[in-house]
Design a protein around this motif. Structure first.
Motif, PDB file in Angstrom:
ATOM      1  N   GLU A  16      35.696 -39.654  22.206  1.00  0.00           N
ATOM      2  CA  GLU A  16      36.906 -39.584  21.317  1.00  0.00           C
ATOM      3  C   GLU A  16      36.916 -40.784  20.547  1.00  0.00           C
ATOM      4  O   GLU A  16      37.522 -40.878  19.403  1.00  0.00           O
ATOM      5  CB  GLU A  16      38.129 -38.856  21.768  1.00  0.00           C
ATOM      6  N   THR A  17      36.416 -42.440  20.966  1.00  0.00           N
ATOM      7  CA  THR A  17      36.272 -43.172  20.538  1.00  0.00           C
ATOM      8  C   THR A  17      35.760 -43.770  19.634  1.00  0.00           C
ATOM      9  O   THR A  17      35.647 -44.365  18.223  1.00  0.00           O
ATOM     10  CB  THR A  17      35.919 -44.491  21.768  1.00  0.00           C
ATOM     11  N   SER A  18      34.575 -43.138  19.756  1.00  0.00           N
ATOM     12  CA  SER A  18      33.826 -43.203  18.522  1.00  0.00           C
ATOM     13  C   SER A  18      34.352 -42.657  17.011  1.00  0.00           C
ATOM     14  O   SER A  18      33.618 -43.263  16.317  1.00  0.00           O
ATOM     15  CB  SER A  18      32.415 -42.335  19.204  1.00  0.00           C
ATOM     16  N   THR A  19      34.471 -40.974  17.529  1.00  0.00           N
ATOM     17  CA  THR A  19      34.866 -41.091  17.107  1.00  0.00           C
ATOM     18  C   THR A  19      35.825 -41.490  16.000  1.00  0.00           C
ATOM     19  O   THR A  19      36.060 -41.254  13.910  1.00  0.00           O
ATOM     20  CB  THR A  19      35.759 -39.314  17.209  1.00  0.00           C
ATOM     21  N   PHE A  20      37.286 -42.320  16.420  1.00  0.00           N
ATOM     22  CA  PHE A  20      37.833 -42.256  15.547  1.00  0.00           C
ATOM     23  C   PHE A  20      37.709 -44.089  14.950  1.00  0.00           C
ATOM     24  O   PHE A  20      37.475 -43.744  13.599  1.00  0.00           O
ATOM     25  CB  PHE A  20      38.826 -42.973  16.520  1.00  0.00           C
ATOM     26  N   LEU A  21      36.515 -44.776  15.524  1.00  0.00           N
ATOM     27  CA  LEU A  21      36.235 -46.063  14.809  1.00  0.00           C
ATOM     28  C   LEU A  21      35.527 -45.438  14.081  1.00  0.00           C
ATOM     29  O   LEU A  21      34.470 -46.931  12.942  1.00  0.00           O
ATOM     30  CB  LEU A  21      35.457 -46.848  16.539  1.00  0.00           C
ATOM     31  N   SER A  22      35.033 -44.559  14.381  1.00  0.00           N
ATOM     32  CA  SER A  22      33.512 -44.158  13.076  1.00  0.00           C
ATOM     33  C   SER A  22      34.258 -43.841  11.789  1.00  0.00           C
ATOM     34  O   SER A  22      33.336 -43.915  10.517  1.00  0.00           O
ATOM     35  CB  SER A  22      32.550 -42.372  13.388  1.00  0.00           C
ATOM     36  N   GLN A  23      35.311 -43.800  11.234  1.00  0.00           N
ATOM     37  CA  GLN A  23      36.130 -43.703   9.979  1.00  0.00           C
ATOM     38  C   GLN A  23      36.113 -45.562   9.885  1.00  0.00           C
ATOM     39  O   GLN A  23      36.233 -45.151   8.482  1.00  0.00           O
ATOM     40  CB  GLN A  23      37.544 -43.141  10.298  1.00  0.00           C
ATOM     41  N   PHE A  24      36.095 -46.206  10.470  1.00  0.00           N
ATOM     42  CA  PHE A  24      36.054 -47.584   9.974  1.00  0.00           C
ATOM     43  C   PHE A  24      35.153 -48.747   9.899  1.00  0.00           C
ATOM     44  O   PHE A  24      35.345 -49.645   9.194  1.00  0.00           O
ATOM     45  CB  PHE A  24      37.595 -48.237  10.588  1.00  0.00           C
ATOM     46  N   PHE A  25      34.111 -47.231  10.773  1.00  0.00           N
ATOM     47  CA  PHE A  25      32.816 -48.962  10.650  1.00  0.00           C
ATOM     48  C   PHE A  25      31.964 -48.561  11.574  1.00  0.00           C
ATOM     49  O   PHE A  25      32.002 -47.028  11.489  1.00  0.00           O
ATOM     50  CB  PHE A  25      33.483 -50.056  12.291  1.00  0.00           C
ATOM     51  N   HIS A  26      30.546 -48.625  11.138  1.00  0.00           N
ATOM     52  CA  HIS A  26      29.253 -47.745  11.115  1.00  0.00           C
ATOM     53  C   HIS A  26      29.091 -48.523  12.839  1.00  0.00           C
ATOM     54  O   HIS A  26      29.106 -49.494  13.146  1.00  0.00           O
ATOM     55  CB  HIS A  26      27.984 -48.812  10.937  1.00  0.00           C
TER      56      HIS A  26
END
Length: 257
Positions: A16-26
């Motif tokens: 879930e953290t990865s999915t969220f952060l992938s909106q803003f970062f690689h």
């Protein structure tokens, strides 16, 4: 976009953290192993390392010493419960590290990341929105190779046309596929431990993955090896090093572009 190496056990929280952060970062996932991390640090060259301390009592503590000694200029953000954090951060007082206590909201994590990177949150959000407009419609290609130089070369070769994800092993490839399904996989045939054949078998054993086209990359140019590759009925195969124009043409043919 800034690059983040997200380290931790592959559980729902990390996903879930990865999915969220992938909106803003690689975001590139990495298992909690110092040897794997060292390889990924060289390949990804992240702007920030985020470490999930869930299950921290079994974590490879040498990761922290690796970051302190060899990557002291790379900021680190750790996320864990108070108990998990106390187990480790009495030993690590370097300014390089910052810790968030769970439970923590995703927006709080984003704020901390922006603070560690020294960037403006509103600017990051706006860049992500602009980036989604620019990259919409791009096909996703996963490149799997245990050679860091080969990964960097393939990424540079293809990233202007495709959204590129990378993995340095068959196991990490499966993790990446589970995180975000690729449209095509470029898979090194000769890898240690879990080679291309075994990785392809794992992909085909999963109902949700089995129809993803896989193109083998092989450095061994002899009849027996090529016949062994073709017996697996991949979508295609290329001898390494691949020629950009021919590889792109084959990818476009397979994806029906």
């Amino acid at each position: 976009m800034k690059k983040i190496l997200l380290v931790g056990k592959l559980n729902n929280v990390v996903k879930e953290t990865s999915t969220f952060l992938s909106q803003f970062f690689h975001v590139q996932l990495c298992s909690e192993n110092a040897g794997v991390m060292e390889g990924m640090m060289k390949i990804v060259n992240p702007d920030l390392v985020v470490i999930s301390l869930i299950g921290a009592y079994g974590i490879d503590t040498s990761m922290f010493f690796l970051l302190s000694s060899q990557y002291a200029d790379t900021p680190v953000l750790t996320i864990g419960t108070q108990e998990e954090s106390d187990a480790f951060f009495k030993y690590y007082e370097e300014k390089q590290f910052e810790n968030l206590i769970r439970p923590v909201e995703h927006t709080t994590i984003l704020n901390a990341i922006c603070r560690r990177l020294g960037v403006n949150k509103e600017q990051i959000v706006q860049e992500a929105q602009d980036g989604r407009k620019e990259t919409s419609g791009k096909k996703r290609v996963l490149v799997v190779d245990d050679n860091g130089t080969a990964l960097r070369t393939m990424k540079a070769m293809l990233e202007d046309r495709y959204e590129i994800a990378i993995a340095i092993s068959g196991a990490q490839a499966m993790t990446s596929i589970g995180k975000k399904r690729p449209d095509l996989i470029l898979l090194d045939y000769e890898m240690p431990v879990c080679d291309g054949k075994m990785t392809l078998e794992m992909i085909r054993a999963d109902e949700e993955m089995r129809d993803i086209p896989v193109v083998f990359l092989t450095a061994v140019n002899d009849r027996a090896n090529i016949e062994a590759v073709l017996k697996l009925k991949p979508a295609g195969y290329f001898l390494k090093p691949a020629v950009k124009d021919k590889l792109v043409a084959e990818i476009e043919k397979i994806l029906g572009q």
